[in-house]
Scaffold this active site. Structure first.
Site, PDB file in Angstrom:
ATOM      1  N   CYS A 113      46.805  87.126  38.567  1.00 27.04           N
ATOM      2  CA  CYS A 113      46.889  86.621  39.963  1.00 27.04           C
ATOM      3  C   CYS A 113      48.077  86.542  40.619  1.00 27.04           C
ATOM      4  CB  CYS A 113      46.073  85.156  39.625  1.00 27.04           C
ATOM      5  SG  CYS A 113      44.443  85.159  38.936  1.00 27.04           S
ATOM      6  N   HIS A 254      48.041  80.737  46.149  1.00 26.06           N
ATOM      7  CA  HIS A 254      47.200  81.493  45.367  1.00 26.06           C
ATOM      8  C   HIS A 254      45.936  80.696  45.158  1.00 26.06           C
ATOM      9  CE1 HIS A 254      44.636  83.678  42.554  1.00 26.06           C
ATOM     10  NE2 HIS A 254      45.038  82.936  41.476  1.00 26.06           N
ATOM     11  N   ASN A 284      38.330  82.823  43.696  1.00 26.00           N
ATOM     12  CA  ASN A 284      39.545  83.285  43.227  1.00 26.00           C
ATOM     13  C   ASN A 284      39.652  84.831  43.326  1.00 26.00           C
ATOM     14  OD1 ASN A 284      41.851  84.183  41.884  1.00 26.00           O
ATOM     15  ND2 ASN A 284      41.561  82.660  40.166  1.00 26.00           N
TER      16      ASN A 284
HETATM   17  N1  ACO Z   1      28.391  74.801  36.070  1.00 27.70           N
HETATM   18  C1  ACO Z   1      27.938  73.418  35.434  1.00 27.70           C
HETATM   19  N2  ACO Z   1      28.610  73.077  34.318  1.00 27.70           N
HETATM   20  C2  ACO Z   1      29.687  73.666  33.806  1.00 27.70           C
HETATM   21  C3  ACO Z   1      29.983  74.962  34.348  1.00 27.70           C
HETATM   22  C4  ACO Z   1      29.415  75.526  35.692  1.00 27.70           C
HETATM   23  N3  ACO Z   1      29.794  76.509  36.235  1.00 27.70           N
HETATM   24  N4  ACO Z   1      31.221  75.219  33.719  1.00 27.70           N
HETATM   25  C5  ACO Z   1      31.342  74.501  32.668  1.00 27.70           C
HETATM   26  N5  ACO Z   1      30.467  73.519  32.719  1.00 27.70           N
HETATM   27  C6  ACO Z   1      30.419  72.400  31.778  1.00 27.70           C
HETATM   28  C7  ACO Z   1      30.859  72.282  30.606  1.00 27.70           C
HETATM   29  O1  ACO Z   1      30.012  73.442  29.648  1.00 27.70           O
HETATM   30  C8  ACO Z   1      31.166  71.009  30.182  1.00 27.70           C
HETATM   31  O2  ACO Z   1      30.042  70.611  29.810  1.00 27.70           O
HETATM   32  P1  ACO Z   1      29.915  69.586  28.374  1.00 27.70           P
HETATM   33  O3  ACO Z   1      30.862  68.318  28.742  1.00 27.70           O
HETATM   34  O4  ACO Z   1      28.590  69.539  28.240  1.00 27.70           O
HETATM   35  O5  ACO Z   1      30.452  70.408  27.273  1.00 27.70           O
HETATM   36  C9  ACO Z   1      31.576  70.483  31.544  1.00 27.70           C
HETATM   37  O6  ACO Z   1      31.108  71.205  32.594  1.00 27.70           O
HETATM   38  C10 ACO Z   1      32.924  70.379  31.687  1.00 27.70           C
HETATM   39  O7  ACO Z   1      33.868  71.440  31.337  1.00 27.70           O
HETATM   40  P2  ACO Z   1      35.102  71.458  31.376  1.00 27.70           P
HETATM   41  O8  ACO Z   1      35.531  72.847  31.187  1.00 27.70           O
HETATM   42  O9  ACO Z   1      35.710  70.591  30.649  1.00 27.70           O
HETATM   43  O10 ACO Z   1      35.334  71.419  32.995  1.00 27.70           O
HETATM   44  P3  ACO Z   1      36.940  71.249  33.640  1.00 27.70           P
HETATM   45  O11 ACO Z   1      36.802  70.003  34.290  1.00 27.70           O
HETATM   46  O12 ACO Z   1      38.069  71.687  33.024  1.00 27.70           O
HETATM   47  O13 ACO Z   1      36.694  72.345  35.018  1.00 27.70           O
HETATM   48  C11 ACO Z   1      37.470  74.420  35.503  1.00 27.70           C
HETATM   49  C12 ACO Z   1      36.487  73.679  34.644  1.00 27.70           C
HETATM   50  C13 ACO Z   1      36.889  74.408  36.797  1.00 27.70           C
HETATM   51  C14 ACO Z   1      37.452  75.965  34.931  1.00 27.70           C
HETATM   52  C15 ACO Z   1      38.989  73.964  35.266  1.00 27.70           C
HETATM   53  O14 ACO Z   1      39.221  73.899  34.126  1.00 27.70           O
HETATM   54  C16 ACO Z   1      39.736  74.803  36.011  1.00 27.70           C
HETATM   55  O15 ACO Z   1      39.859  75.099  37.373  1.00 27.70           O
HETATM   56  N6  ACO Z   1      40.771  75.363  35.199  1.00 27.70           N
HETATM   57  C17 ACO Z   1      41.756  76.415  36.079  1.00 27.70           C
HETATM   58  C18 ACO Z   1      41.086  77.907  35.844  1.00 27.70           C
HETATM   59  C19 ACO Z   1      41.546  78.705  36.857  1.00 27.70           C
HETATM   60  O16 ACO Z   1      41.582  78.506  37.871  1.00 27.70           O
HETATM   61  N7  ACO Z   1      41.637  79.891  36.558  1.00 27.70           N
HETATM   62  C20 ACO Z   1      41.811  80.894  37.550  1.00 27.70           C
HETATM   63  C21 ACO Z   1      42.803  81.854  36.807  1.00 27.70           C
HETATM   64  S1  ACO Z   1      44.279  81.161  36.397  1.00 27.70           S
HETATM   65  C22 ACO Z   1      44.991  80.892  38.161  1.00 27.70           C
HETATM   66  O17 ACO Z   1      44.607  81.736  38.924  1.00 27.70           O
HETATM   67  C23 ACO Z   1      45.633  79.691  38.085  1.00 27.70           C
END
Ligand code: ACO
Length: 327
Positions: A113, A254, A284
């Site tokens: 990224c 980004h 993304n």
């Molecule tokens: N739809 C519905 N529910 C979902 C989904 C989905 N697509 N994905 C995960 N869940 C559920 C999980 O299973 C979990 O359920 P549980 O509580 O029953 O176990 C619940 O939602 C919460 O999951 P978390 O992973 O704790 O959710 P979080 O608040 O951390 O959000 C996310 C997840 C959006 C991926 C977040 O962690 C994030 O944005 N991280 C950064 C990732 C990113 O941007 N990566 C890109 C590459 S790096 C960069 O470019 C910076």
């Protein structure tokens, strides 16, 4: 010393758009969840016969046209991608062949990224030392090809696209202006920390599994590292240029996640009107996300000649960095 001045930009998004609602018919998710956690509503997905080089070429052609430059005037092509058409040769060489400019150097940069930020830094250094005058810098990805479409925790986050800019060397010592008042790249800062390799990676590769693999991510940890690394890197850019947050006209971040962007903007005390946001419509797009956002804000007239823009990104590796420039 030569300065790298932006003289054109272009972009390409595949025609097919997938909404959150459509995704919810394939995996157990909802529009509400995706929007609340990421700010993403739609993403574009490449057609079966479209490759990263096709997206890159389309963006490159538009960037050259907007720069009013013939491809024959280029003397370097740098393409950022983590989803090359093939393991080798570099996708940059395919774009070069289609542009009809054999002989000039063309290579890919792999920083996921942060790829476009890394590619701009490389191009800027070529220009500064006088090894290139006119450089095409592209960020292009087809992340849809490395997504596990059954994994709701990752497949909802990414999209395909390409963006490109043309940089031209200009003598920075002209007209008695202060360096910071002249158009062009003012600073680049790059970082990596390979200790976090396993937080965001693809579980395949030519020398490990012999397959291209699928993207795997520990989302919460990535989020935490992203907010702290990006806050640090924007602070570093301001300090190096002796600028205050209010000197920045546009933050072009980004586009990974709306919450990460909001956090960085808040650190900079930057009002939301000065932050370019495309994540809602593009998702993304990895190395393509910064040039796509740049293109949108230049095309709709928000970014004007002379504006100070701060670009930043963080990605797998981890890698992260910034480019501060006067447009
Ligand atoms: N739809 C519905 N529910 C979902 C989904 C989905 N697509 N994905 C995960 N869940 C559920 C999980 O299973 C979990 O359920 P549980 O509580 O029953 O176990 C619940 O939602 C919460 O999951 P978390 O992973 O704790 O959710 P979080 O608040 O951390 O959000 C996310 C997840 C959006 C991926 C977040 O962690 C994030 O944005 N991280 C950064 C990732 C990113 O941007 N990566 C890109 C590459 S790096 C960069 O470019 C910076």
């Amino acid at each position: 010393m030569m300065k790298s001045v932006f003289i054109g930009c272009g972009a390409y998004l595949p025609q097919r758009k997938i909404s959150n609602e459509e995704l919810a018919t394939k995996v157990d998710t909802s529009d509400e969840w995706i929007v609340a956690r990421t700010g993403i509503s739609n993403r574009h997905i490449a057609a079966d016969d479209e490759m990263t080089s096709d997206l890159a070429y389309a963006a490159a052609v538009e960037a050259l046209a907007s720069a009013d430059m013939a491809a024959s005037e280029l003397d370097l092509i740098v393409l950022a991608t983590a989803t090359p058409d093939q393991t080798f040769p570099a996708t940059a060489t395919k774009v070069q062949a289609r542009l009809g400019v054999p002989g000039i150097p063309a290579f890919d940069v792999q920083a996921v990224c942060s790829g476009f930020i890394y590619a701009l830094a490389v191009a800027d250094n070529f220009i500064k030392v006088g090894q290139a005058r006119n450089v095409l810098v592209i960020g292009a990805e087809t992340f849809s090809r490395i997504l596990d479409w059954e994994d709701r925790t990752t497949c909802v986050l990414f999209g395909d696209g390409a963006g490109a800019v043309v940089l031209r060397a200009e003598n920075s010592a002209s007209e008695g202006m202060r360096s910071s008042d002249r158009r062009g790249i003012m600073s680049t800062h790059l970082h990596a920390d390979g200790r976090h390799h396993d937080m965001l990676y693809v579980d395949g590769g030519p020398s490990s599994t012999g397959t291209s693999g699928f993207l795997r991510m520990r989302g919460k940890e990535v989020f935490r590292h992203a907010v702290s690394n990006l806050a640090a890197v924007v602070g570093e850019a301001l300090e190096a240029n002796d600028l205050a947050p209010e000197d920045i006209d546009w933050l072009v971040p980004h586009q990974a996640n709306r919450r990460i962007i909001d956090h960085t903007a808040k650190k900079l005390k930057m009002p939301s009107e000065k932050v370019v946001l495309t994540v809602s419509e593009h998702g993304n797009t990895s190395a393509a996300s910064v040039p796509l956002a740049l293109y949108e804000a230049v095309s709709d007239g928000r970014i004007q000649k002379g504006d100070v823009i701060l670009m930043e990104a963080m990605g797998g590796g981890f890698t992260w960095g910034s480019v501060l420039a006067r447009w």
